[in-house]
Design a protein around this motif. Structure first.
Motif, mmCIF file in Angstrom:
data_model
loop_
_atom_site.group_PDB
_atom_site.id
_atom_site.type_symbol
_atom_site.label_atom_id
_atom_site.label_comp_id
_atom_site.label_asym_id
_atom_site.label_seq_id
_atom_site.Cartn_x
_atom_site.Cartn_y
_atom_site.Cartn_z
ATOM 1 N N ALA A 119 0.841 -1.202 0.000
ATOM 2 C CA ALA A 119 0.000 0.000 0.000
ATOM 3 C C ALA A 119 0.876 1.251 0.000
ATOM 4 O O ALA A 119 0.552 2.246 -0.671
ATOM 5 C CB ALA A 119 -0.929 -0.013 1.208
ATOM 6 N N SER A 148 0.856 3.885 -3.034
ATOM 7 C CA SER A 148 0.542 5.289 -2.723
ATOM 8 C C SER A 148 1.648 6.206 -3.236
ATOM 9 O O SER A 148 1.372 7.303 -3.753
ATOM 10 C CB SER A 148 0.363 5.473 -1.217
ATOM 11 O OG SER A 148 -0.690 4.661 -0.748
ATOM 12 N N GLN A 181 0.998 9.193 -6.575
ATOM 13 C CA GLN A 181 0.882 10.512 -5.928
ATOM 14 C C GLN A 181 0.043 11.479 -6.746
ATOM 15 O O GLN A 181 -0.567 12.397 -6.210
ATOM 16 C CB GLN A 181 2.282 11.131 -5.739
ATOM 17 C CG GLN A 181 3.044 10.612 -4.536
ATOM 18 C CD GLN A 181 2.306 10.883 -3.236
ATOM 19 O OE1 GLN A 181 1.866 11.995 -3.007
ATOM 20 N NE2 GLN A 181 2.157 9.862 -2.407
ATOM 21 N N LEU A 190 -4.279 2.488 1.540
ATOM 22 C CA LEU A 190 -3.759 3.489 0.604
ATOM 23 C C LEU A 190 -3.917 4.891 1.186
ATOM 24 O O LEU A 190 -4.873 5.158 1.923
ATOM 25 C CB LEU A 190 -4.502 3.414 -0.742
ATOM 26 C CG LEU A 190 -4.361 2.128 -1.549
ATOM 27 C CD1 LEU A 190 -5.199 2.215 -2.825
ATOM 28 C CD2 LEU A 190 -2.909 1.838 -1.886
ATOM 29 N N THR A 191 -3.005 5.770 0.825
ATOM 30 C CA THR A 191 -3.101 7.157 1.293
ATOM 31 C C THR A 191 -3.439 8.113 0.152
ATOM 32 O O THR A 191 -3.403 9.322 0.315
ATOM 33 C CB THR A 191 -1.786 7.593 1.963
ATOM 34 O OG1 THR A 191 -0.724 7.405 1.035
ATOM 35 C CG2 THR A 191 -1.510 6.784 3.225
ATOM 36 N N VAL A 192 -3.732 7.551 -1.044
ATOM 37 C CA VAL A 192 -4.151 8.377 -2.187
ATOM 38 C C VAL A 192 -5.638 8.117 -2.442
ATOM 39 O O VAL A 192 -6.161 7.063 -2.064
ATOM 40 C CB VAL A 192 -3.322 8.043 -3.457
ATOM 41 C CG1 VAL A 192 -1.885 8.483 -3.271
ATOM 42 C CG2 VAL A 192 -3.417 6.577 -3.826
#
Ligand code: 5GP
Ligand code: MG
Length: 184
Positions: free
Chosen positions: A22, A26, A30, A58-60
């Motif tokens: 993940a 991510s 970006q 995920l951070t997106v």
């Protein structure tokens, strides 16, 4: 002779690896935005647990949808995968990440990628929990997952979503499986 199971990857190893994947995904995506989020396409049914854990880490910006593929009967490939490629899914100009349980001969992913390329996806990559590159067909050498949980040898595995004729999906670890006899 009884069925035999040998642990190949433990639940703890898999969970750790999903967090790493993940982070890799991510970092790579970006550039996706809230307006055009990453489209995560989970292949049913084997990848459902993998995709669920992965997308939540995920951070997106990301959305999830599902396609259905089925190409194994017992421990042998059927040859031609059966698809419900989700004709309703609009992939034009989208960044698509296909999330698969295992890439074997590569036929399934080759067909899926061709289909979404034809439908005008902006980019298509594969994230697979497991890869068996030694099994890749000559005609599918171009199937190279961008994100791979674990590369494994030519073994038949069950657990963590992977089944044998719809059994053993819920096993907590990924196990090498030797059926005592082929039921199919
Ligand atoms: P391919 O089209 O790459 O040959 O096959 C991919 C599909 O076959 C996978 O999505 C998975 O459903 C099934 N498959 C391939 N290898 C295995 C395996 O070792 N165990 C299980 N349970 N399914 C497999
Ligand atoms: Mg699969």
């Amino acid at each position: 002779m009884a069925n035999t199971f040998t642990v190949l990857k433990t639940d703890a190893e898999i969970c750790t690896r999903i967090q790493e994947l993940a982070a890799e995904i991510s970092a790579k995506y970006q550039y996706v935005t809230e307006e055009n989020p990453l489209l995560v396409l989970c292949t049913l049914r084997g990848a459902v647990f993998f995709a669920a854990d992965l997308i939540r880490a995920l951070t997106v910006p990301a959305e999830i949808d599902f396609i259905k593929v089925h190409s194994y009967v017992g421990t042998r490939p059927m040859g031609s995968p059966i698809f419900d490629l989700g004709e309703h899914i609009a992939v034009k100009d989208r960044h698509v990440l296909v999330v698969e349980d295992i890439v074997d001969t590569g036929q399934t992913m080759a067909t899926v990628m061709q289909n979404f390329a034809d439908k005008g996806a902006e980019s298509i990559q594969i994230c697979t929990m497991l890869d068996k590159p030694s099994r890749r067909l000559e005609t599918c050498k171009n199937v190279v997952p961008a994100f791979i949980g674990f590369t494994i040898p030519d073994l038949f595995v069950v657990g963590w979503g992977l089944d044998y004729n719809d059994k053993y999906r819920l096993l907590p670890d990924i196990m090498e499986y030797h059926p005592d006899s082929e039921e199919s």
